[in-house]
Write a protein that holds these residues in place. Structure first.
Motif, PDB file in Angstrom:
ATOM      1  N   PRO A  29     -15.719  36.342  49.464  1.00  0.00           N
ATOM      2  CA  PRO A  29     -16.932  37.102  49.789  1.00  0.00           C
ATOM      3  C   PRO A  29     -16.824  37.788  51.143  1.00  0.00           C
ATOM      4  O   PRO A  29     -16.058  37.353  52.009  1.00  0.00           O
ATOM      5  CB  PRO A  29     -18.036  36.044  49.824  1.00  0.00           C
ATOM      6  CG  PRO A  29     -17.429  34.763  49.421  1.00  0.00           C
ATOM      7  CD  PRO A  29     -15.953  34.918  49.368  1.00  0.00           C
ATOM      8  N   LYS A  30     -17.581  38.838  51.306  1.00  0.00           N
ATOM      9  CA  LYS A  30     -17.729  39.471  52.610  1.00  0.00           C
ATOM     10  C   LYS A  30     -19.005  38.889  53.204  1.00  0.00           C
ATOM     11  O   LYS A  30     -20.095  39.230  52.797  1.00  0.00           O
ATOM     12  CB  LYS A  30     -17.813  40.990  52.478  1.00  0.00           C
ATOM     13  CG  LYS A  30     -16.515  41.613  52.002  1.00  0.00           C
ATOM     14  CD  LYS A  30     -16.659  43.106  51.891  1.00  0.00           C
ATOM     15  CE  LYS A  30     -15.473  43.850  51.411  1.00  0.00           C
ATOM     16  NZ  LYS A  30     -14.348  43.296  50.893  1.00  0.00           N
ATOM     17  N   TYR A  31     -18.836  37.964  54.144  1.00  0.00           N
ATOM     18  CA  TYR A  31     -19.961  37.239  54.705  1.00  0.00           C
ATOM     19  C   TYR A  31     -20.784  38.110  55.642  1.00  0.00           C
ATOM     20  O   TYR A  31     -20.243  38.937  56.383  1.00  0.00           O
ATOM     21  CB  TYR A  31     -19.471  35.992  55.447  1.00  0.00           C
ATOM     22  CG  TYR A  31     -18.811  34.995  54.519  1.00  0.00           C
ATOM     23  CD1 TYR A  31     -19.585  34.200  53.687  1.00  0.00           C
ATOM     24  CD2 TYR A  31     -17.432  34.881  54.466  1.00  0.00           C
ATOM     25  CE1 TYR A  31     -18.989  33.284  52.831  1.00  0.00           C
ATOM     26  CE2 TYR A  31     -16.831  33.975  53.609  1.00  0.00           C
ATOM     27  CZ  TYR A  31     -17.615  33.176  52.802  1.00  0.00           C
ATOM     28  OH  TYR A  31     -17.018  32.284  51.942  1.00  0.00           O
ATOM     29  N   ILE A  32     -22.074  37.906  55.603  1.00  0.00           N
ATOM     30  CA  ILE A  32     -22.998  38.630  56.476  1.00  0.00           C
ATOM     31  C   ILE A  32     -23.175  37.813  57.756  1.00  0.00           C
ATOM     32  O   ILE A  32     -23.469  36.624  57.695  1.00  0.00           O
ATOM     33  CB  ILE A  32     -24.370  38.820  55.784  1.00  0.00           C
ATOM     34  CG1 ILE A  32     -24.206  39.650  54.514  1.00  0.00           C
ATOM     35  CG2 ILE A  32     -25.357  39.478  56.736  1.00  0.00           C
ATOM     36  CD1 ILE A  32     -25.459  39.690  53.660  1.00  0.00           C
ATOM     37  N   ASN A  33     -23.006  38.447  58.873  1.00  0.00           N
ATOM     38  CA  ASN A  33     -23.208  37.792  60.165  1.00  0.00           C
ATOM     39  C   ASN A  33     -24.675  37.953  60.551  1.00  0.00           C
ATOM     40  O   ASN A  33     -25.144  39.061  60.792  1.00  0.00           O
ATOM     41  CB  ASN A  33     -22.286  38.391  61.220  1.00  0.00           C
ATOM     42  CG  ASN A  33     -22.341  37.631  62.521  1.00  0.00           C
ATOM     43  OD1 ASN A  33     -23.121  36.687  62.667  1.00  0.00           O
ATOM     44  ND2 ASN A  33     -21.520  38.042  63.473  1.00  0.00           N
ATOM     45  N   ASN A  46     -16.171  26.476  50.683  1.00  0.00           N
ATOM     46  CA  ASN A  46     -17.555  26.488  51.155  1.00  0.00           C
ATOM     47  C   ASN A  46     -17.650  26.704  52.659  1.00  0.00           C
ATOM     48  O   ASN A  46     -18.631  27.245  53.149  1.00  0.00           O
ATOM     49  CB  ASN A  46     -18.268  25.186  50.781  1.00  0.00           C
ATOM     50  CG  ASN A  46     -18.566  25.106  49.307  1.00  0.00           C
ATOM     51  OD1 ASN A  46     -18.558  26.105  48.594  1.00  0.00           O
ATOM     52  ND2 ASN A  46     -18.828  23.908  48.826  1.00  0.00           N
ATOM     53  N   ARG A  97     -15.902  28.732  54.272  1.00  0.00           N
ATOM     54  CA  ARG A  97     -15.478  30.132  54.450  1.00  0.00           C
ATOM     55  C   ARG A  97     -13.995  30.321  54.718  1.00  0.00           C
ATOM     56  O   ARG A  97     -13.553  31.437  54.956  1.00  0.00           O
ATOM     57  CB  ARG A  97     -16.301  30.828  55.539  1.00  0.00           C
ATOM     58  CG  ARG A  97     -17.773  30.883  55.236  1.00  0.00           C
ATOM     59  CD  ARG A  97     -18.524  31.641  56.279  1.00  0.00           C
ATOM     60  NE  ARG A  97     -19.946  31.707  55.929  1.00  0.00           N
ATOM     61  CZ  ARG A  97     -20.812  32.475  56.525  1.00  0.00           C
ATOM     62  NH1 ARG A  97     -20.426  33.257  57.516  1.00  0.00           N
ATOM     63  NH2 ARG A  97     -22.066  32.473  56.159  1.00  0.00           N
TER      64      ARG A  97
END
Length: 180
Positions: free
Chosen positions: A174-178, A97, A99
């Motif tokens: 996941p590919k996290y969004i900044n 969680n 990341r």
């Protein structure tokens, strides 16, 4: 809708201010309340598929996790019409969680993940809700190993915990969004 949103915010505040085990109980209860609300208010008389983190939706989790699952808070009439799907990973990577990325540990031959991967597909699904016990599927009905979150070896009885099982041969974080 606003009443539900406010109730969720109050649950979130309780969760944030609680120790870990109490926070998980608050979260599971809030998730169950949301499922109940969706079933009664938004989609009455519709079939509900409950698909969330395995620990939250297990039908029998107290012995495994030490606290009641989301599913355990649901009333019998919702449980009867629910279909829970356990999601399992065979290899590659996943994320916490917070990341942080970790390697998924490959399970032993007697595990849920290994058995479903043997079907030869990248993603395997088994509907165990209507299975009758035969020699080829007896592992559905007895305690079987699984890698909880792809990290920790555990023993569960699949038919007592889920209606369906999904295994992904390879997973990635996941590919996290900044948003900054």
């Amino acid at each position: 809708m606003w009443q539900r949103i406010l109730q969720n915010r109050m649950s979130l505040m309780q969760m944030i201010s609680s120790h870990f085990v109490k926070a998980i109980k608050i979260r599971n209860k809030a998730m169950a309340d949301n499922i109940l609300w969706l079933a009664q208010e938004m989609f009455p008389n519709e079939k509900i598929i409950v698909w969330a983190h395995n620990g939250h939706i297990m039908k029998q989790s107290r012995r495994f996790l030490g606290f009641p699952s989301t599913f355990s808070y649901l009333p019998p009439e919702i449980k009867e019409f629910s279909y829970t799907i356990g999601f399992f990973m065979y290899s590659e990577q996943a994320a916490e969680n917070n990341r942080s990325v970790y390697e998924v540990r490959q399970p032993d031959q007697d595990s849920i993940e290994f058995r479903i991967k043997q079907a030869g597909h990248e993603i395997g699904f088994f509907d165990i809700s209507r299975q009758r016990k035969v020699p080829q599927n007896r592992w559905f009905f007895k305690h079987t190993y699984t890698m909880h979150e792809g990290k920790q070896l555990n023993l569960i009885k699949p038919s007592a915990c889920y209606d369906g099982l999904v295994v992904c041969a390879k997973t990635s974080p996941p590919k996290y969004i900044n948003l900054n």
